[in-house]
Design an enzyme around this catalytic site. Structure first.
Site, PDB file in Angstrom:
ATOM      1  CG  HIS A   1      -1.825   1.224   1.233  1.00 57.23           C
ATOM      2  ND1 HIS A   1      -3.069   1.219   0.635  1.00 57.23           N
ATOM      3  CD2 HIS A   1      -1.649   2.477   1.744  1.00 57.23           C
ATOM      4  CE1 HIS A   1      -3.628   2.419   0.786  1.00 57.23           C
ATOM      5  NE2 HIS A   1      -2.782   3.194   1.454  1.00 57.23           N
ATOM      6  CB  CYS A   2       1.988   3.469  -2.599  1.00 58.19           C
ATOM      7  SG  CYS A   2       3.025   4.927  -2.869  1.00 58.19           S
ATOM      8  CB  VAL A   3       1.239   6.673   2.354  1.00 62.06           C
ATOM      9  CG1 VAL A   3       1.000   5.580   3.365  1.00 62.06           C
ATOM     10  CG2 VAL A   3       2.731   7.000   2.250  1.00 62.06           C
TER      11      VAL A   3
ATOM     12  CG  ASN B   1      -5.334   7.578  -0.266  1.00 62.31           C
ATOM     13  OD1 ASN B   1      -5.169   6.799   0.671  1.00 62.31           O
ATOM     14  ND2 ASN B   1      -6.456   8.253  -0.445  1.00 62.31           N
TER      15      ASN B   1
END
Length: 348
Positions: free
Chosen positions: A180-182, A185
């Site tokens: 999951h890449c912040v 998002n």
């Protein structure tokens, strides 16, 4: 020179922290957890309960819930760099007769990067749903080491296809889950890994091109000023040639915003270049970062708070199955850029 010394110490500390984060990422027993535990024990009794709850809420909101905060931060930093480049560097480069073609490249790369950035944010990464499950479950075979048949997701209550994982940030299972890449998002999975790779490559190219143009501008400024042949009188009254440190200090004083922008761009380039090389390697061997970490016995402590959270996954490396899904470099790249559709099975 005191300022330069402090700046050098700052850069060294940042690079050291980056190295340690990369080295110990995913490990439960590491210096960061030890230091954090010690600091927490010392500081917690002195910190008001409301402040502790507020900080916990902030960290949970930023890193364990979907939030556009990092997207806005990304746009803000990018806007600051391009504003400085356009406002100062562009004009200086035109005075040095740099061609408009060369100066337009960063803006072309910005448009390309923005396109892939948007696709990373908006493209469904490969959400596993009840409707798609019957076809998704046949795309990849189970390696019976990291992925086992018949295992159900405790949250989605669906049988997990091979190479899928439940993301607690997005609250969904994702096919060929990477991470999951912040910054976008969104999860990176089977449907948007190609866009994520192209996004990383375009950001690196953008930072490199801006860095080269800015460095060339500063080099020409030094050559035109004659600093390489200049000298100065030191505190003892002796005449000294202007060395590299004197020239760097002069550039800091003359072009402070440009020099700081160049330092930031170089920092971003080397940080993302290493990350891009890592993901390019994973693409060539057809492995996700989730599989890479799990094959080495590392798991996310947020998703798996206890060491025995996933009893089916062996913590000991098994080199015979490390690249179980690899079909050769070209076949692996073809799979990423043209992901298999539901009902299209990959051979074991």
């Amino acid at each position: 020179m005191d300022f330069l010394t402090l700046f050098g110490i700052y850069v060294a500390v940042v690079l050291t922290c980056m190295f340690l984060v990369c080295k110990y990422s995913g490990q439960q027993h590491n210096p960061f957890n030890t230091l954090l535990g010690y600091v927490t024990k010392v500081v917690a009794p002195l910190t008001p309960q409301w402040l502790q709850r507020f900080l916990q809420w902030i960290f949970h909101r930023l890193f364990h819930q979907r939030s556009n905060m990092f997207i806005y931060l990304h746009i803000l930093l990018e806007g600051a760099v391009y504003a400085e480049f356009t406002y100062e560097v562009f004009g200086f480069c035109r005075e040095m007769e740099t061609s408009l073609t060369s100066l337009s490249v960063p803006y072309v790369l910005l448009a390309i990067k923005t396109f892939f950035f948007y696709l990373c944010i908006k493209t469904d990464p490969g959400t596993v749903t009840k409707k798609k499950l019957s076809s998704l479950i046949h795309i990849y075979p189970y390696d019976r080491r990291l992925f086992h048949p018949g295992v159900s997701c405790e949250t989605c209550h669906l049988v997990k296809p091979a190479r899928s994982k439940h993301c607690r940030v997005c609250n969904r299972c994702v096919q060929r889950f990477d991470h999951h890449c912040v910054w976008v998002n969104n999860c990176v999975g089977s449907r948007n890994t190609r866009y994520f790779l192209l996004y990383l490559l375009s950001v690196c190219a953008m930072a490199l091109d801006i860095g080269l143009l800015t460095g060339d501008m500063l080099l020409h400024a030094v050559l035109r000023s004659g600093l390489l042949r200049a000298s100065y009188i030191d505190e003892h009254g002796q005449q000294q040639p202007a060395g590299p440190l004197f020239i760097v200090q002069h550039l800091f004083l003359t072009f402070p915003r440009i020099v700081f922008m160049l330092g930031f761009v170089i920092f971003v380039f080397f940080l993302l270049a290493g990350y891009t090389m890592f993901h390019s390697f994973l693409a060539l061997v057809n492995q996700t970062s989730n599989e890479w970490y799990k094959s080495r016995g590392y798991v996310c402590r947020h998703c798996h708070p206890t060491p025995a959270a996933d009893g089916l996954c062996s913590a000991a490396p098994d080199h015979s199955k490390r690249y179980y899904y690899s079909r050769g470099p070209l076949g692996n790249l073809r799979e990423i850029f043209f992901p298999p559709q539901a009902g299209q099975k990959k051979g074991s």
